[in-house]
Design a protein around this motif. Structure first.
Motif, PDB file in Angstrom:
ATOM      1  N   ASN A 444       0.665  -1.147  -0.226  1.00 38.71           N
ATOM      2  CA  ASN A 444      -0.075  -0.149   0.068  1.00 38.71           C
ATOM      3  C   ASN A 444       0.970   1.001  -0.248  1.00 38.71           C
ATOM      4  O   ASN A 444       0.196   2.159   0.062  1.00 38.71           O
ATOM      5  CB  ASN A 444      -0.917  -0.044   1.194  1.00 38.71           C
ATOM      6  N   LEU A 445       2.113   1.248  -0.149  1.00 44.16           N
ATOM      7  CA  LEU A 445       2.880   2.162  -0.225  1.00 44.16           C
ATOM      8  C   LEU A 445       3.227   2.700  -1.798  1.00 44.16           C
ATOM      9  O   LEU A 445       3.534   3.713  -2.339  1.00 44.16           O
ATOM     10  CB  LEU A 445       4.406   2.064   0.310  1.00 44.16           C
ATOM     11  N   PHE A 446       2.767   1.752  -2.555  1.00 43.47           N
ATOM     12  CA  PHE A 446       2.877   1.978  -4.257  1.00 43.47           C
ATOM     13  C   PHE A 446       1.717   1.450  -4.943  1.00 43.47           C
ATOM     14  O   PHE A 446       1.956   1.917  -6.160  1.00 43.47           O
ATOM     15  CB  PHE A 446       4.465   1.619  -4.651  1.00 43.47           C
ATOM     16  N   THR A 447       0.705   0.537  -4.320  1.00 43.61           N
ATOM     17  CA  THR A 447      -0.004  -0.017  -5.534  1.00 43.61           C
ATOM     18  C   THR A 447      -0.792   1.015  -5.995  1.00 43.61           C
ATOM     19  O   THR A 447      -1.503   1.806  -5.258  1.00 43.61           O
ATOM     20  CB  THR A 447      -0.830  -1.228  -4.851  1.00 43.61           C
ATOM     21  N   PRO A 448      -1.233   0.846  -7.404  1.00 39.78           N
ATOM     22  CA  PRO A 448      -2.090   2.068  -7.996  1.00 39.78           C
ATOM     23  C   PRO A 448      -3.515   1.543  -7.588  1.00 39.78           C
ATOM     24  O   PRO A 448      -4.273   2.135  -8.116  1.00 39.78           O
ATOM     25  CB  PRO A 448      -1.686   1.526  -9.621  1.00 39.78           C
TER      26      PRO A 448
END
Length: 493
Positions: A444-448
């Protein structure tokens, strides 16, 4: 220095957040068609499933979307009074030469919010605010976005009492007759939060120093810099001036801070932490069925006592406080109405991104793809030793998190499977909870597919691909650190 040709190429090569999410939605739909031919557990997505997914995603994420729109009106009211811009200016002036220390202070605060109540979608309005603040301090908007996203994200990664992560996971385990030791969860969560937050603070501060020394070292393209200047330049320029706060503006800033403090406390599950504190806010009288006889004093405005809030209550609170700020700030009735509407309208692109991201999860749940992948992953983990089980379980959750970005949703569907699996193999169910929390926290630090990320970056005027390029080295480090901590815990506990 980039040439105009290079900038044009980069601009053509970076699809918008909407395009990325639509492409992911199409990929998921195609996968369901392929997998459905091999198992009855997955239903092939139809054209209507694909086209209605964004609409159903909007309906599913409606409380969050409404919350974001009302926050837009609230922040618009703050800007109209001039208190927000002048407040940033005064903060930057007082920290002249020490602006870099804004980063660790704010990241620790966001981490506290993440670990305690899962601060995620609530961070969206801070992206625009901190983009302007960091630009005024001599950094770039990426520093502001990183401060918010990594601070709150590392807190969620190491959730201690976060009801949407460990709370939902523990509840799911209890439904299977597995009791857990909350002390282990809190201790392990605290360790994960501290370690990952410290690593992230060092990473962001190093980048911020580099940008302040050399503006050309920014990760932002020229187009992103222009967009950020157009969106936040006025506030940043105002902050560079020598200004003083008026009495009205000081009062407005006090209300602003009070509003956010109440929201944060409202989301924290006080009843799980301290009965006396919870009783202070909830002094209501209820019958045997839980129906209200006498309403608690803190529930008079929102209908639920502080400590039991969710997005509907937070939206109500911010709507009321936006009007209060407008009145205290000296705005006329027409200004208050028009400013709130304009501020809410400014958030529509963010709202649509959140809805589209949620649509991907809705499609996977409707076709059964999420549960199919989860069952296959659980079967793969049977019979492996602890030093292999923990890292493989982490990687399994890492992959599943792309399919189910909702923390509480993941806990609800996965823990009744993964928890008994761990217990049956003789491993600690508490460690399994933290493997789940840390893995989904890293993703959840990078998922679109996270509306909070895509919406927040959109407000900061930063492309997702730029964030990915900037944050990927750190994400790899955080992944390894989390895997090491949870693996050791699995072997020891």
């Amino acid at each position: 220095m980039r040439t105009m040709t290079e900038t044009a190429k980069k601009k053509r090569g970076m699809p918008s957040s909407f395009t990325i999410l639509l492409a992911l939605l199409a990929i998921v739909a195609v996968i369901t068609v392929i997998v459905s031919g091999t198992t009855d557990a997955v239903t092939a997505a139809t054209f209507s499933d694909f086209f209605t997914a964004p609409v159903k995603g909007f309906a599913d994420a409606l409380p969050v979307c409404l919350f974001v729109m009302i926050l837009g009106g609230f922040l618009g009211m703050m800007t109209e009074t001039g208190a927000l811009d002048n407040g940033i200016a005064v903060l930057v002036q007082k920290l002249k030469g020490r602006e870099i220390w804004i980063i660790p202070v704010l990241m620790c605060l966001f981490a506290l919010g993440g670990t305690s109540y899962g601060m995620c979608e609530e961070t969206v309005p801070f992206y625009a605010l901190l983009a302007a603040t960091m630009m005024a301090a001599g950094f770039d908007p990426l520093v502001g976005a990183a401060t918010v996203l990594l601070g709150a994200g590392c807190g969620c990664l190491g959730s201690t009492v976060n009801p949407f992560a460990v709370g939902a996971a523990v509840d799911a385990l209890s439904s299977k007759g597995i009791e857990v030791d909350q002390t282990i969860i809190i201790g392990l969560g605290f360790l994960l939060t501290v370690v990952t937050t410290l690593i992230s603070i060092i990473f962001v501060m190093r980048y911020a120093k580099k940008v302040k020394a050399d503006k050309g070292s920014t990760f932002l393209s020229l187009q992103e810099q222009k967009d950020a200047e157009a969106a936040h330049g006025a506030a940043a320029a105002e902050a560079a001036k020598e200004v003083k706060l008026t009495g009205r503006q000081k009062a407005v800033l006090g209300i602003f801070a009070f509003t956010f403090v109440v929201m944060i406390v409202g989301f924290i599950p006080l009843g799980d932490l301290n009965a006396n504190v919870a009783g202070f806010f909830d002094n209501g009288v209820y019958d045997a069925d839980g129906n209200t006889i006498t309403q608690a004093w803190s529930a008079v405005i929102t209908g639920l006592p502080i400590g039991q809030w969710y997005f509907d209550e937070a939206s109500t609170w911010f709507f009321i406080m936006a009007i209060v700020i407008g009145i205290v700030g000296g705005l006329s009735e027409k200004q208050i109405v028009n400013t709130f509407i304009t501020g809410a309208a400014d958030m529509m692109s963010v709202v649509l991104i959140i809805a589209l991201a949620r649509g991907i999860s809705v499609l996977m749940a409707a076709t059964g793809l999420d549960m199919y992948v989860l069952d296959a992953a659980a079967a793969m983990l049977k019979g492996v030793p602890s030093f292999i089980f923990a890292p493989v379980a982490f990687l399994v959750y890492f992959g599943l998190s792309f399919l189910i970005p909702s923390t509480s949703g993941m806990a609800t569907v996965s823990m009744p499977i993964m928890g008994p699996l761990a217990a049956g193999l003789g491993f600690s169910p508490e460690v399994m909870v933290m493997i789940f929390s840390s893995a989904i926290g890293v993703v959840n630090l990078f998922t679109p597919t996270s509306g909070a990320i895509m919406g927040g970056l959109s407000l900061a005027k930063i492309e997702w691909t730029t964030w990915l390029k900037f944050a990927m080295p750190l994400i790899v480090i955080l992944t390894l650190a989390s895997m090491v901590i949870t693996t050791v815990a699995c072997m020891v506990i």
